[in-house]
Write an enzyme that holds these catalytic residues in place. Structure first.
Site, PDB file in Angstrom:
ATOM      1  N   GLY A  81       2.239  -2.573  10.651  1.00  0.00           N
ATOM      2  CA  GLY A  81       3.110  -2.803  11.809  1.00  0.00           C
ATOM      3  C   GLY A  81       4.384  -1.974  11.703  1.00  0.00           C
ATOM      4  CE1 TYR A  88      -7.158  -6.228  -6.158  1.00  0.00           C
ATOM      5  CE2 TYR A  88      -9.116  -5.293  -7.183  1.00  0.00           C
ATOM      6  CZ  TYR A  88      -7.783  -5.196  -6.826  1.00  0.00           C
ATOM      7  OH  TYR A  88      -7.086  -4.049  -7.143  1.00  0.00           O
ATOM      8  N   GLY A  96       5.367  -3.861 -10.162  1.00  0.00           N
ATOM      9  CA  GLY A  96       4.088  -3.890 -10.873  1.00  0.00           C
ATOM     10  C   GLY A  96       3.922  -2.682 -11.776  1.00  0.00           C
ATOM     11  NE  ARG A 150      -5.853  -5.124 -15.168  1.00  0.00           N
ATOM     12  CZ  ARG A 150      -5.343  -4.608 -14.057  1.00  0.00           C
ATOM     13  NH1 ARG A 150      -6.099  -3.946 -13.230  1.00  0.00           N
ATOM     14  NH2 ARG A 150      -4.082  -4.758 -13.780  1.00  0.00           N
ATOM     15  CG  ASP A 170       4.296 -13.338  -0.240  1.00  0.00           C
ATOM     16  OD1 ASP A 170       3.618 -12.315  -0.011  1.00  0.00           O
ATOM     17  OD2 ASP A 170       3.791 -14.456  -0.463  1.00  0.00           O
TER      18      ASP A 170
END
Ligand code: UDP
Length: 319
Positions: A107, A150, A10, A191, A56
């Site tokens: 975890g 979100y 990203g 955006r 994922d």
């Protein structure tokens, strides 16, 4: 350190990769590319300190070997209803990345004794009723509102992170990220900066939604990454705002982009398609970041936009 970074492909994740590799760390980058792009990490191919796992994070994840730190940055993040990579069009994935993804990362952090950093957001403040927003402000979020997938995913992620810290003693940290811009933003994510800078470089009028009186505070990506890295090295557990406190209206922002880029296209006012839930004011109170991390932004808007323009020109075929 050996660091697991989710959302590595990203905008923020890829800049974090570069910075952490430059500091000598080893990175295990994870991404499923639903919003990230292979282009953002293509330059890391062949770097022996960078390993990539396409996965994922909402599904069970296993990372062999020791993990000293985990940075959970995987999530859709654009509020634009028209963007296919925005969270309006990925609502379930957004909630799963914030909830199940955070759970999976915590975890591993618990098993490995890792430092865990959650990428949270100014969106947890919703449409804020106090100004500027300090970390003590609990927020104004409608759980069934249009942005809830979100906002509430990140709010849940913060709660889960604190539960792992308080109940299991995991060494957690939470960064609340305010509006950030720079190279490697998705030009199509709708955006403010990608839209307006793209329009400016193409000589078009800049689309200002509503009357442009809503405010934001824009942080250059290198400053943001610096704050996140400082938080990772610190032992701070409570949320820390990282963002640029220089607040401006969206109209002022658009005018600044026209000036810096030399665009003569002017402004085009448009109906605000984001409805009444577009937060009217947003500005981080960064007192905690200053005190705890010794951090504050160094790059002003003019310099930041100048540093961003070459990437946009290249993507637009103008370079
Ligand atoms: N905005 C705008 N024109 C655009 C894109 C965004 O006026 O082409 C406004 C939008 O309505 C919002 C602000 O710019 O008030 C910031 O939007 P952005 O999508 O960057 O993210 P947000 O801060 O809302 O999460």
């Amino acid at each position: 350190m050996r660091i697991l970074l989710t959302g590595a492909a990203g905008f923020l994740g890829s800049h974090l990769c570069d910075r952490l590799l430059a500091e000598g760390h080893e990175i295990i980058g994870m991404d499923n590319f639903i919003t990230g792009s292979p282009d953002n990490i293509a330059h890391l191919a062949g770097n022996e300190k960078f390993q990539f796992i396409k996965r994922d994070v909402s599904n069970y994840i296993f990372v062999p070997g020791k993990v000293d730190a985990i940075l959970h940055f995987a999530s859709p993040a654009s509020p634009n209803p028209q963007s296919k990579s925005g969270y309006f069009n990925l609502p379930i994935q957004t909630m799963k990345a914030g909830a199940l993804g955070t759970h999976n990362c915590l975890g591993i952090a618990r098993r490995e004794g890792s430092r865990f950093i959650l990428a949270s957001t100014s969106e947890i403040y919703g449409d804020p009723e106090i100004h500027p927003q300090a970390e003590t402000y609990p927020g104004n979020v409608d759980p069934v509102g249009e942005r809830a997938v979100y906002d509430e995913a990140k709010r849940f992620a913060e709660s889960l992170t604190m539960a792992y810290h308080r109940f299991h003693g995991v060494n957690t940290g939470i960064v609340r990220i305010f509006n950030t811009y720079g190279p490697r933003m998705d030009l199509e994510d709708g955006r403010a900066l990608p839209n307006l800078l793209k329009q400016a470089l193409l000589g078009q009028p800049l689309t200002v939604y509503g009357n442009g009186s809503q405010t934001r505070s824009f942080c250059y990506v290198d400053d943001l990454v610096d704050g996140i890295v400082k938080l990772m090295y610190s032992g701070e557990h409570m949320p820390v705002n990282i963002g640029n406190p220089v607040e401006m209206t969206i109209l002022e922002f658009a005018e600044a982009i026209n000036r810096i880029s030399g665009n003569k296209g002017g402004i085009a006012y448009m109906e605000n398609a984001r409805s009444a839930r577009d937060p009217q004011r947003r500005q981080p109170d960064i007192a905690r970041a200053k005190t705890i991390l010794g951090w504050e932004p160094q790059v002003g808007l003019e310099e930041g936009v100048r540093r961003t323009i070459p990437f946009f020109k290249q993507k637009l075929g103008l370079a």
